[in-house]
Design an enzyme around this catalytic site. Structure first.
Site, PDB file in Angstrom:
ATOM      1  CB  SER A   1      -0.928   0.010   1.222  1.00  0.00           C
ATOM      2  OG  SER A   1      -1.871  -1.034   1.155  1.00  0.00           O
TER       3      SER A   1
ATOM      4  NE  ARG B   1       1.486   5.158   9.716  1.00  0.00           N
ATOM      5  CZ  ARG B   1       1.409   3.860   9.450  1.00  0.00           C
ATOM      6  NH1 ARG B   1       0.240   3.238   9.567  1.00  0.00           N
ATOM      7  NH2 ARG B   1       2.467   3.186   9.091  1.00  0.00           N
TER       8      ARG B   1
ATOM      9  CG  HIS C   1      -2.288   3.062   4.595  1.00  0.00           C
ATOM     10  ND1 HIS C   1      -2.627   2.561   5.836  1.00  0.00           N
ATOM     11  CD2 HIS C   1      -2.144   1.993   3.779  1.00  0.00           C
ATOM     12  CE1 HIS C   1      -2.672   1.246   5.776  1.00  0.00           C
ATOM     13  NE2 HIS C   1      -2.386   0.870   4.543  1.00  0.00           N
TER      14      HIS C   1
END
Length: 215
Positions: A15, A40, A43
């Site tokens: 990812s 992040r 994500h």
């Protein structure tokens, strides 16, 4: 059936590889310590617009790391943030996340005063000298009130404020006016944000201090 990745570490690794590829030249817009946080957040949301919306002000990552390493309390404006944070890792640094929104006394006072629970909760948290980090992902009223408390010297200067309330009433405005303060601050411009985004921001700092097994 087509084969698919089953191991969590490999899923996360792939990812982040995809995120890095798709960010392209925008990677150069961020400092080395900011980039893990940006990735992040993307994500968590699968939304690359966050690369344009996230803002880092007044050395927030450095100051956040210092507070975590010294051990502190972390006030969250939702229990979802509390539940989403890695308790095991925070415990290693003697840090405790907490929330007052569901507290019975807070609920009673908010009703009596005709204000949000978030306002009463952050007022109560502000009296605790051990609370150095504030994670606000839901309530613009909490961010507005925190600004007032800082300006009126009702609270010590926080080590870090993550101001990412989501919504249509006051969210964008609260994040904008808080920028006037000389406070270590990470925010998401505009209406976007939320509890999961706020969690991902703190984790982006936390995982720079602690290497998780298998990652």
């Amino acid at each position: 059936m087509k084969e698919y990745i089953k191991e969590p570490q490999l899923i996360e690794k792939r990812s982040f590889e995809i995120i890095t590829e798709e960010l392209g030249e925008k990677i150069n817009n961020f400092k080395e310590e900011e980039l893990p946080i940006v990735k992040r957040v993307i994500h968590t949301t699968a939304d690359f617009e966050y690369a344009d919306l996230i803002k880092f002000m007044n050395n927030p990552i450095e100051e956040g790391k210092k507070a975590i390493e010294k051990g502190c309390k972390i006030y969250c404006d939702t229990n979802m943030i509390v539940n989403g944070l890695s308790k095991n890792i925070l415990k290693k640094f003697n840090c405790t996340p907490y929330c007052f929104v569901s507290d019975e006394a807070v609920a009673k006072e908010s009703k009596e005063r005709g204000v949000t629970r978030s306002i009463v909760g952050i007022e109560k948290a502000g009296k605790d000298r051990e609370t150095k980090i504030f994670l606000l992902g839901n309530a613009p009223t909490a961010l507005f009130r925190l600004k007032e408390m800082i300006e009126n010297n009702e609270i010590e200067k926080p080590a870090l404020v993550v101001g990412a309330p989501v919504g249509f009433v006051g969210a964008s405005e609260s994040k904008k006016v808080f920028k006037d303060l000389n406070i270590p601050y990470i925010t998401i411009d505009g209406r976007k944000g939320g509890s999961t985004v706020t969690v991902s921001i703190l984790h982006g700092i936390l995982y720079q201090l602690y290497k998780r097994e298998g990652f």
